[in-house]
Design a protein around this motif. Structure first.
Motif, PDB file in Angstrom:
ATOM      1  N   PRO A  57       0.956  -1.306   0.037  1.00 12.11           N
ATOM      2  CA  PRO A  57      -0.067  -0.013  -0.107  1.00 12.11           C
ATOM      3  C   PRO A  57       0.838   1.298  -0.118  1.00 12.11           C
ATOM      4  O   PRO A  57       0.483   2.259  -0.532  1.00 12.11           O
TER       5      PRO A  57
ATOM      6  N   ILE B 180      -5.391  -1.587  -3.750  1.00 12.62           N
ATOM      7  CA  ILE B 180      -6.337  -0.517  -3.405  1.00 12.62           C
ATOM      8  C   ILE B 180      -7.575  -1.366  -2.859  1.00 12.62           C
ATOM      9  O   ILE B 180      -8.069  -1.162  -1.869  1.00 12.62           O
ATOM     10  N   THR B 181      -7.954  -2.123  -3.801  1.00 12.19           N
ATOM     11  CA  THR B 181      -9.336  -2.875  -3.529  1.00 12.19           C
ATOM     12  C   THR B 181      -8.968  -3.894  -2.329  1.00 12.19           C
ATOM     13  O   THR B 181     -10.123  -4.153  -1.501  1.00 12.19           O
TER      14      THR B 181
ATOM     15  N   GLN C 167      -7.721  -3.063   0.283  1.00  8.54           N
ATOM     16  CA  GLN C 167      -7.762  -2.489   1.256  1.00  8.54           C
ATOM     17  C   GLN C 167      -9.273  -2.216   1.598  1.00  8.54           C
ATOM     18  O   GLN C 167      -9.695  -1.535   2.500  1.00  8.54           O
ATOM     19  N   GLY C 168     -10.188  -2.734   0.679  1.00  7.93           N
ATOM     20  CA  GLY C 168     -11.605  -2.271   0.963  1.00  7.93           C
ATOM     21  C   GLY C 168     -11.966  -0.972   0.585  1.00  7.93           C
ATOM     22  O   GLY C 168     -12.859  -0.417   0.810  1.00  7.93           O
ATOM     23  N   ILE C 169     -10.942  -0.282  -0.619  1.00  4.82           N
ATOM     24  CA  ILE C 169     -11.286   0.973  -1.131  1.00  4.82           C
ATOM     25  C   ILE C 169     -11.736   0.906  -2.589  1.00  4.82           C
ATOM     26  O   ILE C 169     -11.240  -0.010  -3.048  1.00  4.82           O
ATOM     27  N   ASP C 170     -12.592   1.432  -2.948  1.00  4.35           N
ATOM     28  CA  ASP C 170     -13.007   1.796  -4.339  1.00  4.35           C
ATOM     29  C   ASP C 170     -11.768   2.393  -5.196  1.00  4.35           C
ATOM     30  O   ASP C 170     -11.311   3.112  -4.818  1.00  4.35           O
TER      31      ASP C 170
ATOM     32  N   SER D 268     -11.938   5.709  -6.170  1.00  4.02           N
ATOM     33  CA  SER D 268     -11.978   6.814  -5.233  1.00  4.02           C
ATOM     34  C   SER D 268     -10.520   7.000  -4.346  1.00  4.02           C
ATOM     35  O   SER D 268     -10.603   7.849  -3.385  1.00  4.02           O
ATOM     36  N   HIS D 269      -9.565   6.303  -4.671  1.00  2.00           N
ATOM     37  CA  HIS D 269      -8.369   6.159  -3.939  1.00  2.00           C
ATOM     38  C   HIS D 269      -7.721   7.666  -4.230  1.00  2.00           C
ATOM     39  O   HIS D 269      -7.798   8.237  -5.314  1.00  2.00           O
ATOM     40  N   TYR D 270      -7.086   8.068  -3.191  1.00  2.00           N
ATOM     41  CA  TYR D 270      -6.152   9.419  -3.159  1.00  2.00           C
ATOM     42  C   TYR D 270      -5.530   9.447  -4.405  1.00  2.00           C
ATOM     43  O   TYR D 270      -5.291  10.677  -5.316  1.00  2.00           O
TER      44      TYR D 270
ATOM     45  N   SER E 249      -7.030  15.505  -5.519  1.00  2.00           N
ATOM     46  CA  SER E 249      -6.621  15.423  -4.128  1.00  2.00           C
ATOM     47  C   SER E 249      -5.665  16.411  -3.448  1.00  2.00           C
ATOM     48  O   SER E 249      -5.381  16.580  -2.551  1.00  2.00           O
TER      49      SER E 249
END
Length: 199
Positions: A26, A71-72, A74-77, A80-82, A145
């Protein structure tokens, strides 16, 4: 660097493995020092010059796929990641600059010599500088961002904050690749000399 198909494939797989392993974390999505991606694209341009039609796109697909999985995971779309914005796609010309730098060097290198070393340093500095300018500039000016207001002065300050770590990390991997290249070249020469003495 003329190579057989088998050697080209082995080089590609080795570089892809190094990039995958070092990018698959990450924190590396924020271009941490030891992500090998930049060095890999430069070395790929050098070792796989003329193979850009397949090798470059496959390395790009790998880079995006690793980012997506991290990214996914980590449970993040992903969208929508930074780090993911319209500026994300500027990684293509950014990495392309590194590939072209390595390819330029491969075409002009003069074997294991000081002249080649000087060309390598120049090619890496220019290619890495262009890569950094495009990737950092696109993120600063396009990504949501980065909070407004934006300014040229703030961008230059941001460039200065991150440039040295990027350059150092990339140079370390390219230097390692150069050592491996020199060793492989010397072993190849020794093998050829040994073959001649047997006849």
């Amino acid at each position: 660097m003329a190579t057989t198909t088998t050697r080209r494939l082995a080089i590609f797989l080795g570089l892809a493995l190094v990039m995958g392993v070092t990018r698959f974390h990450p924190s590396l999505l924020h271009h941490a020092l030891w992500d090998a991606s930049w060095g890999v694209f430069f070395l790929a341009g050098f070792w796989l010059r003329g193979q850009g039609r397949w090798a470059f796109p496959l390395l790009m697909v790998e880079a995006v796929l690793v980012d997506y999985l991290v990214i996914t995971g980590q449970g993040i779309d992903f969208w929508s990641h930074y780090c993911v914005s319209p500026a994300y796609w500027f990684l293509v010309p950014s990495y392309g600059a590194l590939w072209l730098g390595g390819s330029w060097l491969a075409k002009r290198q003069q074997g294991l010599s000081l002249a080649t070393l000087g060309l390598a340093v120049a090619a890496l500095l220019v290619a890495e500088g262009l890569c950094y300018l495009v990737s950092n500039g696109s993120f600063y000016w396009i990504s949501a961002s980065v909070p407004a207001p934006r300014s040229v002065a703030a961008w230059f300050a941001n460039l200065g904050d991150w440039y040295l770590p990027f350059l150092t990390g990339t140079a370390a991997y390219v230097a390692l690749g150069a050592v491996l290249h020199a060793l492989a070249t010397q072993l190849s020469r020794a093998s050829q000399r040994g073959g001649h003495t047997l006849h």
